[in-house]
Design an enzyme around this catalytic site. Structure first.
Site, PDB file in Angstrom:
ATOM      1  N   ASN A   6     -26.272 -17.740 153.654  1.00 19.53           N
ATOM      2  CA  ASN A   6     -25.658 -17.042 154.329  1.00 19.53           C
ATOM      3  C   ASN A   6     -25.691 -15.855 152.769  1.00 19.53           C
ATOM      4  O   ASN A   6     -25.106 -16.362 151.967  1.00 19.53           O
ATOM      5  CB  ASN A   6     -24.011 -16.853 154.864  1.00 19.53           C
ATOM      6  CG  ASN A   6     -23.588 -15.683 154.965  1.00 19.53           C
ATOM      7  OD1 ASN A   6     -23.749 -14.915 154.291  1.00 19.53           O
ATOM      8  ND2 ASN A   6     -22.058 -16.476 154.617  1.00 19.53           N
ATOM      9  N   LYS A   8     -24.824 -12.461 152.563  1.00 17.55           N
ATOM     10  CA  LYS A   8     -23.969 -11.985 151.444  1.00 17.55           C
ATOM     11  C   LYS A   8     -24.766 -10.701 151.307  1.00 17.55           C
ATOM     12  O   LYS A   8     -25.563 -10.544 151.749  1.00 17.55           O
ATOM     13  CB  LYS A   8     -22.770 -12.313 151.157  1.00 17.55           C
ATOM     14  CG  LYS A   8     -22.414 -13.897 150.914  1.00 17.55           C
ATOM     15  CD  LYS A   8     -21.304 -14.691 150.762  1.00 17.55           C
ATOM     16  CE  LYS A   8     -20.962 -16.027 150.890  1.00 17.55           C
ATOM     17  NZ  LYS A   8     -19.314 -16.175 150.611  1.00 17.55           N
ATOM     18  N   HIS A  92     -16.877 -13.709 159.600  1.00 13.17           N
ATOM     19  CA  HIS A  92     -16.257 -14.878 158.712  1.00 13.17           C
ATOM     20  C   HIS A  92     -15.161 -14.705 157.279  1.00 13.17           C
ATOM     21  O   HIS A  92     -15.038 -13.208 158.353  1.00 13.17           O
ATOM     22  CB  HIS A  92     -17.457 -14.505 157.497  1.00 13.17           C
ATOM     23  CG  HIS A  92     -18.030 -15.498 156.445  1.00 13.17           C
ATOM     24  ND1 HIS A  92     -16.910 -14.595 155.436  1.00 13.17           N
ATOM     25  CD2 HIS A  92     -18.741 -16.234 155.841  1.00 13.17           C
ATOM     26  CE1 HIS A  92     -17.205 -15.589 154.258  1.00 13.17           C
ATOM     27  NE2 HIS A  92     -18.448 -16.900 154.037  1.00 13.17           N
ATOM     28  N   GLU A  94     -14.390 -13.443 155.130  1.00 16.01           N
ATOM     29  CA  GLU A  94     -14.425 -12.081 154.265  1.00 16.01           C
ATOM     30  C   GLU A  94     -14.869 -10.931 154.807  1.00 16.01           C
ATOM     31  O   GLU A  94     -14.002  -9.772 154.716  1.00 16.01           O
ATOM     32  CB  GLU A  94     -16.453 -11.828 153.425  1.00 16.01           C
ATOM     33  CG  GLU A  94     -16.217 -13.052 151.751  1.00 16.01           C
ATOM     34  CD  GLU A  94     -17.348 -13.619 151.742  1.00 16.01           C
ATOM     35  OE1 GLU A  94     -18.614 -13.076 151.650  1.00 16.01           O
ATOM     36  OE2 GLU A  94     -17.074 -14.870 151.217  1.00 16.01           O
ATOM     37  N   GLU A 164     -14.392 -23.663 157.607  1.00 17.24           N
ATOM     38  CA  GLU A 164     -14.791 -22.758 155.998  1.00 17.24           C
ATOM     39  C   GLU A 164     -13.711 -22.269 155.650  1.00 17.24           C
ATOM     40  O   GLU A 164     -13.111 -21.352 155.387  1.00 17.24           O
ATOM     41  CB  GLU A 164     -15.824 -21.038 156.192  1.00 17.24           C
ATOM     42  CG  GLU A 164     -17.037 -21.470 156.578  1.00 17.24           C
ATOM     43  CD  GLU A 164     -17.775 -20.399 155.952  1.00 17.24           C
ATOM     44  OE1 GLU A 164     -18.886 -21.201 155.336  1.00 17.24           O
ATOM     45  OE2 GLU A 164     -17.970 -19.623 155.845  1.00 17.24           O
ATOM     46  N   GLY A 170     -16.927 -19.689 147.932  1.00 22.28           N
ATOM     47  CA  GLY A 170     -17.255 -18.843 146.220  1.00 22.28           C
ATOM     48  C   GLY A 170     -16.548 -19.797 145.716  1.00 22.28           C
ATOM     49  O   GLY A 170     -17.285 -18.843 144.181  1.00 22.28           O
ATOM     50  N   SER A 210     -18.414 -24.220 149.336  1.00 15.04           N
ATOM     51  CA  SER A 210     -19.245 -24.595 147.632  1.00 15.04           C
ATOM     52  C   SER A 210     -19.860 -25.690 147.948  1.00 15.04           C
ATOM     53  O   SER A 210     -19.762 -26.985 147.738  1.00 15.04           O
ATOM     54  CB  SER A 210     -17.796 -24.405 147.272  1.00 15.04           C
ATOM     55  OG  SER A 210     -17.857 -23.554 146.428  1.00 15.04           O
TER      56      SER A 210
HETATM   57  P1  PGA Z   1     -20.271 -20.641 149.357  1.00 20.23           P
HETATM   58  O1  PGA Z   1     -20.077 -20.027 150.478  1.00 20.23           O
HETATM   59  O2  PGA Z   1     -21.202 -22.103 149.433  1.00 20.23           O
HETATM   60  O3  PGA Z   1     -20.759 -20.116 148.241  1.00 20.23           O
HETATM   61  O4  PGA Z   1     -18.988 -21.283 148.921  1.00 20.23           O
HETATM   62  C1  PGA Z   1     -20.130 -20.301 152.326  1.00 20.23           C
HETATM   63  C2  PGA Z   1     -20.121 -18.849 153.371  1.00 20.23           C
HETATM   64  O5  PGA Z   1     -18.886 -18.460 152.357  1.00 20.23           O
HETATM   65  O6  PGA Z   1     -20.541 -18.989 153.874  1.00 20.23           O
END
Ligand code: PGA
Length: 251
Positions: A6, A8, A92, A94, A164, A170, A210
Site C-alpha cells: 500500500n 498510500k 483502510h 486512514e 491492521e 506507521g 509496521s
Molecule cells: P505500515 O502501514 O506498514 O507503514 O505500518 C500499513 C498500512 O497502513 O497498510
C-alpha cells in the site's frame, strides 16, 4: 498467501515507474504467494504496463460505490477494472479516521467491487484506546460483520480481509505474533460463520502494521496469518521483496 504493498499518497509517476521496475526485478516471478502493488490512482495505468505478464497484480487504495455520475473527484470500479486492477483496498483505517468512512460505506463499496469482479481487501482494526479497554474483539467483529454484510461469493479468492490495528500502522510498533494470531483466529471464525466453513477457511487474512523484513517471518508462520498489507516497507523494492520471500517460505 498474499503480500500487498500500500503505497498510500506517495510517489509521482516517475517514482512509481522506478519502484515498480525495482519490485519486478527484486521479486521475480511470485512462487506460491500472491503479490500486489497498490499505487495512487494516477500511477495505476503506468504501473500496470510494467506489471503486465509478471504475475504481480495491481490494486487501488479506494473507490466510489457508484458506477459513474456527478461525484467530483471520485473514481469508480469500472475505471479501476479498465486500468488493470485486480484488487481494491477498502476501509483502510486512514480512510475511516481522516475521511469519515464507516462500516456502512465500506460495505457498499465491497458490494460494488464484487459486482465488478474486483477483489476487495477489506481493512479492519481497533484503536489503541479500544485495545486498552479490551474491546478489540468486539470492535473488529462489528467491522467484519457490517463490512461484509450481504456479500455473495462463490469462492474464497473473491475477498481478502486485512487486520491492521491502528496503533501499529506507521508507528514502528508491531502487534506481537500472539496478538496477531488471536485476532486472526477470531476473524477466521467470523468468516466461517458469515459465509460457510469452506469459503471462510480459505479467505486470506492479511496482517498490516509496521511489517518489515525483520518481523515478517515470525508473523507469517502463525496460523491464519495469510500474508501482509505493507505500508512503509513497500516503498523500498528490496525490503518489499524480502517480505515476499518470507511469505513464500511460509506458504
Ligand atoms: P505500515 O502501514 O506498514 O507503514 O505500518 C500499513 C498500512 O497502513 O497498510
Amino acid at each position: 498467501m498474499l503480500v500487498a504493498g500500500n503505497w498510500k499518497m506517495n510517489l509521482d509517476l516517475a517514482a512509481a515507474r522506478q519502484l515498480t521496475s525495482g519490485v519486478v526485478s527484486a521479486v521475480g516471478t511470485p512462487k506460491g504467494t500472491g503479490v500486489a502493488l497498490c499505487p495512487p490512482f494516477v500511477d495505476l495505468d503506468a504501473t500496470y504496463s510494467l506489471l503486465h505478464g509478471t504475475g504481480i497484480r495491481l490494486g487501488a487504495q479506494n473507490m466510489h460505490e457508484q458506477d459513474s455520475g456527478a461525484f467530483t473527484g471520485e473514481i469508480s470500479a469500472p475505471m479501476l477494472r479498465a486500468v488493470g486492477c485486480h484488487y481494491v483496498i477498502l476501509g483502510h483505517s486512514e480512510r475511516r479516521q481522516l475521511f469519515d468512512e464507516t462500516n456502512e460505506s465500506v460495505n457498499k463499496k465491497a458490494l460494488q467491487a464484487l459486482s465488478h469482479r474486483l477483489v476487495p481487501i477489506v481493512c479492519v482494526g481497533e484503536s489503541l484506546e479500544q485495545r486498552d479497554a479490551d474491546r478489540h474483539n468486539m470492535v473488529v467483529e462489528e467491522q467484519v460483520r457490517a463490512g461484509l454484510a450481504n456479500l455473495e461469493v462463490s469462492s474464497s479468492s473473491e475477498i481478502v480481509v486485512a487486520y491492521e490495528p491502528v496503533w501499529a500502522i506507521g508507528t514502528g510498533r508491531t502487534a506481537t505474533p500472539d496478538q496477531v494470531q488471536d485476532m486472526h483466529g477470531h476473524i477466521r471464525s467470523l468468516l466461517q460463520d458469515i459465509f460457510n466453513e469452506a469459503i471462510g477457511s480459505g479467505i486470506d487474512i492479511l496482517y498490516g502494521g509496521s511489517v518489515k523484513p525483520g518481523n515478517a517471518a515470525e508473523l507469517f508462520e502463525r496460523p491464519n496469518v495469510d500474508g501482509g498489507l505493507i505500508g512503509g516497507a513497500a516503498l523500498n523494492a528490496e525490503d518489499f521483496a524480502a517480505i515476499v520471500r518470507c511469505a513464500e517460505e511460509a506458504a
